[in-house]
Design a protein around this motif. Structure first.
Motif, PDB file in Angstrom:
ATOM      1  N   HIS A 101      -7.237  13.503   1.743  1.00 25.80           N
ATOM      2  CA  HIS A 101      -7.807  12.445   1.550  1.00 25.80           C
ATOM      3  C   HIS A 101      -9.440  12.287   2.179  1.00 25.80           C
ATOM      4  O   HIS A 101      -9.623  13.101   3.127  1.00 25.80           O
ATOM      5  CB  HIS A 101      -7.162  11.203   2.496  1.00 25.80           C
ATOM      6  CG  HIS A 101      -7.395   9.692   2.213  1.00 25.80           C
ATOM      7  ND1 HIS A 101      -8.527   9.137   2.556  1.00 25.80           N
ATOM      8  CD2 HIS A 101      -7.090   8.910   1.112  1.00 25.80           C
ATOM      9  CE1 HIS A 101      -8.554   8.081   2.168  1.00 25.80           C
ATOM     10  NE2 HIS A 101      -7.807   7.567   1.178  1.00 25.80           N
ATOM     11  N   TYR A 117       0.825   3.633   1.791  1.00 21.32           N
ATOM     12  CA  TYR A 117       1.444   4.204   3.148  1.00 21.32           C
ATOM     13  C   TYR A 117       2.544   3.398   3.819  1.00 21.32           C
ATOM     14  O   TYR A 117       2.936   3.568   4.944  1.00 21.32           O
ATOM     15  CB  TYR A 117       0.278   3.924   4.055  1.00 21.32           C
ATOM     16  CG  TYR A 117      -1.066   4.790   3.797  1.00 21.32           C
ATOM     17  CD1 TYR A 117      -0.841   6.075   3.103  1.00 21.32           C
ATOM     18  CD2 TYR A 117      -2.388   4.536   4.514  1.00 21.32           C
ATOM     19  CE1 TYR A 117      -2.042   6.936   3.058  1.00 21.32           C
ATOM     20  CE2 TYR A 117      -3.354   5.446   4.047  1.00 21.32           C
ATOM     21  CZ  TYR A 117      -3.270   6.694   3.290  1.00 21.32           C
ATOM     22  OH  TYR A 117      -4.210   7.544   3.265  1.00 21.32           O
ATOM     23  N   THR A 145      -5.335   7.552  -2.276  1.00 24.28           N
ATOM     24  CA  THR A 145      -3.868   8.061  -2.394  1.00 24.28           C
ATOM     25  C   THR A 145      -3.470   7.743  -3.749  1.00 24.28           C
ATOM     26  O   THR A 145      -2.670   8.743  -4.504  1.00 24.28           O
ATOM     27  CB  THR A 145      -3.035   6.817  -1.649  1.00 24.28           C
ATOM     28  OG1 THR A 145      -3.809   5.549  -2.161  1.00 24.28           O
ATOM     29  CG2 THR A 145      -3.379   7.323  -0.101  1.00 24.28           C
ATOM     30  N   SER A 169     -11.911   4.501  -1.206  1.00 22.86           N
ATOM     31  CA  SER A 169     -11.913   6.015  -1.281  1.00 22.86           C
ATOM     32  C   SER A 169     -11.886   6.571  -2.765  1.00 22.86           C
ATOM     33  O   SER A 169     -12.140   7.780  -2.921  1.00 22.86           O
ATOM     34  CB  SER A 169     -10.625   6.516  -0.449  1.00 22.86           C
ATOM     35  OG  SER A 169      -9.708   6.092  -1.074  1.00 22.86           O
ATOM     36  N   GLU A 218     -10.881  10.588   3.815  1.00 21.15           N
ATOM     37  CA  GLU A 218     -11.053  10.175   5.388  1.00 21.15           C
ATOM     38  C   GLU A 218     -10.852  11.480   6.416  1.00 21.15           C
ATOM     39  O   GLU A 218     -11.078  11.076   7.390  1.00 21.15           O
ATOM     40  CB  GLU A 218     -10.246   8.717   5.702  1.00 21.15           C
ATOM     41  CG  GLU A 218     -10.373   7.751   5.057  1.00 21.15           C
ATOM     42  CD  GLU A 218      -9.230   6.669   5.395  1.00 21.15           C
ATOM     43  OE1 GLU A 218      -8.680   6.835   6.369  1.00 21.15           O
ATOM     44  OE2 GLU A 218      -9.282   5.364   4.544  1.00 21.15           O
ATOM     45  N   ASN A 261     -12.079  -0.855   4.039  1.00 18.69           N
ATOM     46  CA  ASN A 261     -11.636  -0.739   5.350  1.00 18.69           C
ATOM     47  C   ASN A 261     -12.375  -1.277   6.644  1.00 18.69           C
ATOM     48  O   ASN A 261     -12.905  -0.879   7.370  1.00 18.69           O
ATOM     49  CB  ASN A 261     -11.057   0.557   5.835  1.00 18.69           C
ATOM     50  CG  ASN A 261     -10.155   1.271   4.967  1.00 18.69           C
ATOM     51  OD1 ASN A 261     -10.278   1.026   3.661  1.00 18.69           O
ATOM     52  ND2 ASN A 261      -9.260   2.210   5.484  1.00 18.69           N
ATOM     53  N   HIS A 289       0.793  -1.335  -0.008  1.00 16.81           N
ATOM     54  CA  HIS A 289      -0.073   0.045   0.006  1.00 16.81           C
ATOM     55  C   HIS A 289       1.075   1.297  -0.028  1.00 16.81           C
ATOM     56  O   HIS A 289       2.065   1.294   0.491  1.00 16.81           O
ATOM     57  CB  HIS A 289      -1.034   0.008   1.306  1.00 16.81           C
ATOM     58  CG  HIS A 289      -1.975   1.223   1.103  1.00 16.81           C
ATOM     59  ND1 HIS A 289      -1.714   2.285   1.943  1.00 16.81           N
ATOM     60  CD2 HIS A 289      -3.030   1.317   0.436  1.00 16.81           C
ATOM     61  CE1 HIS A 289      -2.705   3.088   1.518  1.00 16.81           C
ATOM     62  NE2 HIS A 289      -3.611   2.335   0.822  1.00 16.81           N
ATOM     63  N   ASP A 340      -3.376   2.023  -4.263  1.00 13.36           N
ATOM     64  CA  ASP A 340      -4.384   2.368  -3.341  1.00 13.36           C
ATOM     65  C   ASP A 340      -5.084   0.907  -2.922  1.00 13.36           C
ATOM     66  O   ASP A 340      -4.861   0.074  -3.710  1.00 13.36           O
ATOM     67  CB  ASP A 340      -5.314   3.451  -3.459  1.00 13.36           C
ATOM     68  CG  ASP A 340      -5.978   3.222  -4.899  1.00 13.36           C
ATOM     69  OD1 ASP A 340      -6.051   2.335  -5.367  1.00 13.36           O
ATOM     70  OD2 ASP A 340      -6.471   4.064  -5.379  1.00 13.36           O
ATOM     71  N   SER A 341      -5.982   1.033  -2.080  1.00 14.59           N
ATOM     72  CA  SER A 341      -6.853  -0.134  -1.871  1.00 14.59           C
ATOM     73  C   SER A 341      -7.718  -0.918  -3.083  1.00 14.59           C
ATOM     74  O   SER A 341      -7.515  -1.985  -3.353  1.00 14.59           O
ATOM     75  CB  SER A 341      -7.835   0.165  -0.877  1.00 14.59           C
ATOM     76  OG  SER A 341      -7.464   0.638   0.296  1.00 14.59           O
TER      77      SER A 341
HETATM   78  P1  13P Z   1      -6.429   4.727  -0.147  1.00 11.56           P
HETATM   79  O1  13P Z   1      -5.160   4.355  -0.648  1.00 11.56           O
HETATM   80  O2  13P Z   1      -7.705   3.301  -0.783  1.00 11.56           O
HETATM   81  O3  13P Z   1      -7.064   5.919  -0.408  1.00 11.56           O
HETATM   82  O4  13P Z   1      -6.904   3.886   1.361  1.00 11.56           O
HETATM   83  C1  13P Z   1      -6.403   4.805   2.259  1.00 11.56           C
HETATM   84  C2  13P Z   1      -6.586   3.996   3.631  1.00 11.56           C
HETATM   85  O5  13P Z   1      -6.561   4.547   4.611  1.00 11.56           O
HETATM   86  C3  13P Z   1      -6.206   2.611   3.461  1.00 11.56           C
HETATM   87  O6  13P Z   1      -5.984   2.047   4.801  1.00 11.56           O
END
Ligand code: 13P
Ligand code: SF4
Length: 305
Positions: free
Chosen positions: A198, A27, A215, A130, A200, A115, A25, A41-42
């Motif tokens: 983002h 992150y 992301t 997202s 979130e 998530n 991912h 991303d997810s």
């Molecule tokens: P995305 O990469 O899909 O935007 O996800 C954000 C996220 O918080 C994944 O844990």
């Protein structure tokens, strides 16, 4: 003590021996992103997991991501290198609690953010990420939507639909603690930078942003946009943004944008994962089949963000 180069070489060897592919991912730690075959991303990683021919998928992310890969590719072995890397937001809704809530809104469709656990997906009509939450909600016939578990993403979606959104009270601790004062301070320090947030994030933070993206949406956007950006999401993404765009400048919105769960995997745990084939993520078949319906319905919808 093995040095970093030895560990990297051994991971590469084992990847071939095991016929494995490494997904990470956006992150994840920089060194994990660098050794991965694919980052994303997810939504992107779910698709990658399905398309891979490798027998083993090593998912460098959190539990729900590896579970999604196991749901979509039951014939493959899915490994999560850190057994306890779990998204706290995903733990904010359980299948039992969702079943109870569904009884209060019998006419509502249940949209669940990826998530979430496999059990929660199995109780949902459709998943979203997202990147596609607005499209998913607007694709549904129902006018009432029970949206779990992220209240901030639910609120974001509510601004782009005429449907009634009933939010769950969950949130991402990392994004929810980004405040308007952080954005205002960053804007003062970097007045020419574009603010990317983002979904979130809280509504008041989103209101201060120039653009809102997943992301991968951010990764794509900066390729053709300006030269300076304030990034309001988990800071792991800065690694990719800076690596792909060495001539541009990226500023973290605050110094607290760290998701500890996304930093759990390191090169050593990745090596151990491939060496010992740990930790295998599986989903009970009856849950998997139901959760797959919700994921498949989402994957049928074209991405646009
Ligand atoms: P995305 O990469 O899909 O935007 O996800 C954000 C996220 O918080 C994944 O844990
Ligand atoms: Fe969960 Fe937030 Fe961490 Fe993503 S960044 S894994 S949503 S806690």
């Amino acid at each position: 003590m093995q040095n970093i180069q030895n560990i990297i070489e051994r991971i590469q060897e084992l990847k071939i021996e095991r016929n494995a592919v490494i997904l990470a991912h956006n992150y994840e730690r920089g060194e994990i992103q660098d050794i991965a075959d694919f980052t994303g991303d997810s939504l992107g990683l779910s698709k990658q997991a399905m398309e891979q021919e490798a027998e083993v998928i090593v998912f460098c992310g959190v539990n729900f991501m590896a579970e999604s890969a196991a749901i979509l590719s039951p014939e493959k072995t899915v490994l999560l290198p850190e057994r306890y890397a779990c998204c706290p937001m995903a733990s904010m809704v359980t299948a039992d609690a969702l079943r109870e809530e569904k009884m209060k809104y019998p006419d509502a469709a249940v949209v669940c953010y990826v998530n979430s656990t496999a059990d929660v997906k199995a109780e949902s009509d459709i998943c979203c990420t997202s990147a596609n939450a607005v499209e998913v909600v607007n694709s549904l016939e129902e006018n009432e939507i029970l949206f779990v578990p992220d209240k901030n993403l639910a609120d974001y979606v509510s601004r782009y639909t005429t449907k009634k959104i009933i939010p769950w009270e969950g949130y991402c601790p990392t994004h929810n603690q980004i405040l308007t004062t952080d954005v205002l301070r960053a804007k003062k320090d970097h007045p020419d930078a574009e603010v990317l947030a983002h979904p979130e994030c809280r509504r008041d933070v989103i209101d201060l942003a120039d653009r809102v993206f997943s992301t991968t949406g951010m990764v794509e956007h900066v390729k053709t946009a300006g030269n300076e950006f304030i990034i309001a999401t988990e800071r792991g993404i800065l690694h990719k943004l800076r690596k792909d765009n060495p001539e541009k400048r990226f500023y973290d919105v605050s110094e607290y944008t760290v998701c500890p769960e996304m930093k759990a995997i390191n090169l050593k745990s990745l090596l151990l994962s491939l060496e010992n084939m740990q930790y295998v993520i599986t989903v009970p078949e009856e849950v998997r089949v139901k959760a797959r319906v919700a994921l498949d319905r989402m994957l049928d919808i074209k991405r646009s963000r």
